[in-house]
Design an enzyme around this catalytic site. Sequence first.
Site, PDB file in Angstrom:
ATOM      1  N   SER A 519      30.380  48.350  46.061  1.00 19.44           N
ATOM      2  CA  SER A 519      31.551  47.857  46.770  1.00 19.44           C
ATOM      3  C   SER A 519      31.245  46.464  47.322  1.00 19.44           C
ATOM      4  O   SER A 519      30.937  45.574  46.544  1.00 19.44           O
ATOM      5  CB  SER A 519      31.961  48.839  47.861  1.00 19.44           C
ATOM      6  N   ASP A 606      39.113  53.333  39.677  1.00 15.75           N
ATOM      7  CA  ASP A 606      38.895  52.797  41.014  1.00 15.75           C
ATOM      8  C   ASP A 606      40.178  52.152  41.551  1.00 15.75           C
ATOM      9  O   ASP A 606      40.671  51.189  40.984  1.00 15.75           O
ATOM     10  CB  ASP A 606      37.776  51.752  40.964  1.00 15.75           C
ATOM     11  N   HIS A 638      35.994  54.806  42.999  1.00 18.00           N
ATOM     12  CA  HIS A 638      35.202  53.850  43.771  1.00 18.00           C
ATOM     13  C   HIS A 638      33.863  54.479  44.132  1.00 18.00           C
ATOM     14  O   HIS A 638      33.631  54.930  45.253  1.00 18.00           O
ATOM     15  CB  HIS A 638      35.971  53.447  45.020  1.00 18.00           C
TER      16      HIS A 638
END
Length: 911
Positions: A519, A606, A638
């Site tokens: 991320s 995602d 994600h």
Amino acid sequence: MAPHTLLPSLLRSALTLALVLPLGAEGAKSPDAKAPAATAARKSQLPPLIDRDKFFGNPEIAGAQLSPDGTWIAFLKPYKDTRNVWVKKVGEPYSKGRLITADPKRPIPGFFWSRDGKQILFVQDKDGDENYNVYAVDPAAPPAAGKEVPEARNLTAAKGARAQILSVPKGDPDTIYVGLNDRDAAWHDVYKVKISTGERTLVRKNTERIAGWVFDKQANLRLAVRTTEKGDTEILRVDPEGFTKVYECGVFESAGPVAFHKDGKRVYLETNKGNRDLAELVLFDPATGKEEKLESDPKGRVDFGHAMFSDLTDELIATTYEDDHTRIYWKNKDWEADYKLLQKKLPGREIGFGSMTKDEQLLMVATYSDRDPGSRYLFDRRTKKLSLEYVSREDLPREHMVAMQPIRYKSSDGLEIPAYLSLPKGVPAKNLPLIVFPHGGPWARDSWGFNNYAQFLANRGYAVLAPNFRGSTGYGKKFLNAGNKQWGDLMQDDLTWGVKYLVGKGIADPKRVGIMGGSYGGYATLAGVAFTPDTYAAAVAIVGPSNLLTLLESIPSYWESFRIVFHERMGNPNTPEGKKQLERQSPLNSADKIKTPLMVVQGANDPRVKKAESEQIVVALRDRHFPVEYLCAPDEGHGFQRPVNNMAMMAAAEKFFAKYLKARYQEGGKPDVMQRLPQITVDPNSVVLAKKADAASVGLPKPVAALTAGTYTYAGTLALGPQSMNLSMVRTVKEEGGSWVVTDAMKLPMGEAVDTTTLAKGSLVPQKRSVKQGPVTIDMAFEGNAAKGTMAMNGAPKPFDIDLGGQAFADGAASQESIACLPLAEGYVVTFRNVDLQKQKVELKQAKVLGQEDVKVPAGSFKAWKVEITSAAGDPGSLLQWVDTATRKVVKTVATLPQMGGAVMTVELQN
């Protein structure tokens, strides 16, 4: 770390840590036969290589929770290699557990008991899309017909939408309150749900941009939290007639309700408003506005952490602060005495209280350390008896785990950066290969404890640095705000200077430094190799954004309340200076400087960091003939949740790092992992980016007919799953002052709306537009290639100026009428510009004639052109409209609305 987060949350989530077991029959193999003798000697001194399956595979037992009556324990255990919920009686061995859920593919991320212990509730999404629904299952029920488990009922039944659990009231154990964004994808309405039947009742429609809802102890909806157009936080008192603002703080401050006081009037509030640097705990009275400070960090080092309450008495029993280690300050002598007794029985370990019986006399105790993923115990507060429930991965060789050391170092501007360092065992801390592992968020932090990534990498021989760079939470407002608009700049310096610090200490070999993160950590990985290409010798970026502009354009609808916060903390793409800054800070735009071997990892579904973010950087490197490796799991979002995907990723990553950093790695792995790895490995040459039309290159469609003045009545339905609601619209077309004026007056399930668009005669180019819906008022003028105006939403009008790259067409209320005037024919296709008012940018649309159809509506039967309008950029959503071939009347439309959870709106001409 919280590796796969890209949003500050109102609530903090507990992390389930992966566990480790000893190495099986697989051995270690160095990929570099020519490694120096000293390096080979170092490898021989390291502890035995531990199988990666033991770090990233399913734990045998995890997450045990005690039922409120103390009779049952529910827990997570693999079923067909996927974490599912099981249940057993207290005192029985876990081998006697009964399977309650049986999903063979998607792990259950979390569960809890209903207040009366009659139901187990859990949440689940599909393939990582984060559209969570809430399910309930009766653990005492027999298996459903033809199934191994009882029926799990979907209490929220929201397709393409996301449920939030808001309150689980004590006084009504058959009820939960949930937030659902199935009406409007950006905002959650409040529903009361009866667990036993699934009956759902609307409590509050969210038409005021509310980001959070707060209930009191009696399950009364008392407070709401809203982000203003400036990014400020407002706390609102929920009154019968509406909302009253009772507290506010600026965009670079924070304040949030924690829980209501037992007096039912005051609320515990965490705040750093004003001249406070460190967040404090205060008592706030929403009726009078009076604020009373209760506590801040006694050592003056970190923000207020957590408040612990007795569910039985509603009293505050302890506060915690997360420093290098967690500190606890007890307010209740009985609880404190029990905690100190447990410390004596379990020395050298962190101790946490988990689920407990309704009378709070029997509780589940979780313990862990930096070298131990933990154990679960039952503790009887009456008898003081402590009983071991299970040891997490009992065969884990604790003696081979390493310490996580808190350290601090100075960054480029002298700011002190707190961090954690894990060093491999068996070798001197000299000239080691190093992996920098920045956390996600970025508004989060790393904490002391067992970290499976750090332990895994240390076992392979790496030093692992986990820095809490500026912008990390918990260290005060100044430290957090020091990260504002510093992505890729000073935030990146904080990583670079961490490497310099360890190299200067002689701990790290400057030629063998790698970086890995997910991320924001994935972004930092890409930024590291793009902006400091000489620092890193290998990099693995997991779900990392490569282009900050496209990241901000594609954030999920349910993050709408945080959009302005992103703009203020990251950079505003709607201003020339903000756009220039974000372009400079985007690794994609410096891909030509990358000379570090790179592996990119992505989840295909995602919703936060879209697949395109990874594929853009992969294609950029491929096209300059630079080697890049790419993994993409089709069943993940994600971050990877399925152990087989996670282990396949780590198998590839450890071999990748070993190759370039000259370290050891495990050859091969479990058959399912070795089979999965090639399935998620993507040939960069096969990646094809979706082509997006350039606004500047799009021409202006030329109508071949004029509008027809008149008043037209439409009616239809808005359907979402099994629900269907009626709607109506009156469209007025008239000539006024040498222009056409089209007005749509709509009565929708969410309220009334009026949209008026003025068009130039002949070209049908929009000249101005006015929209009024609920609290939103928009006035816009089209001037050449720009759209300028103001938007007001619960506040003063805010100006905007949007560069369209050309003239707009078919925008606003006149869009369908304008398209009906084009030279429609079989195979006709045209692209045109619209204004996306929500994102305040140009939006390209495409209209395509699919053919002719006979259509019957209340106004009659028509032979009509069927026209499909979609996003030219491939964004979701579409509109079908049927245009009478003789009169060019729009007789029917069917719209699919992704912003409303995939709802379908059907409208037909009535007269």
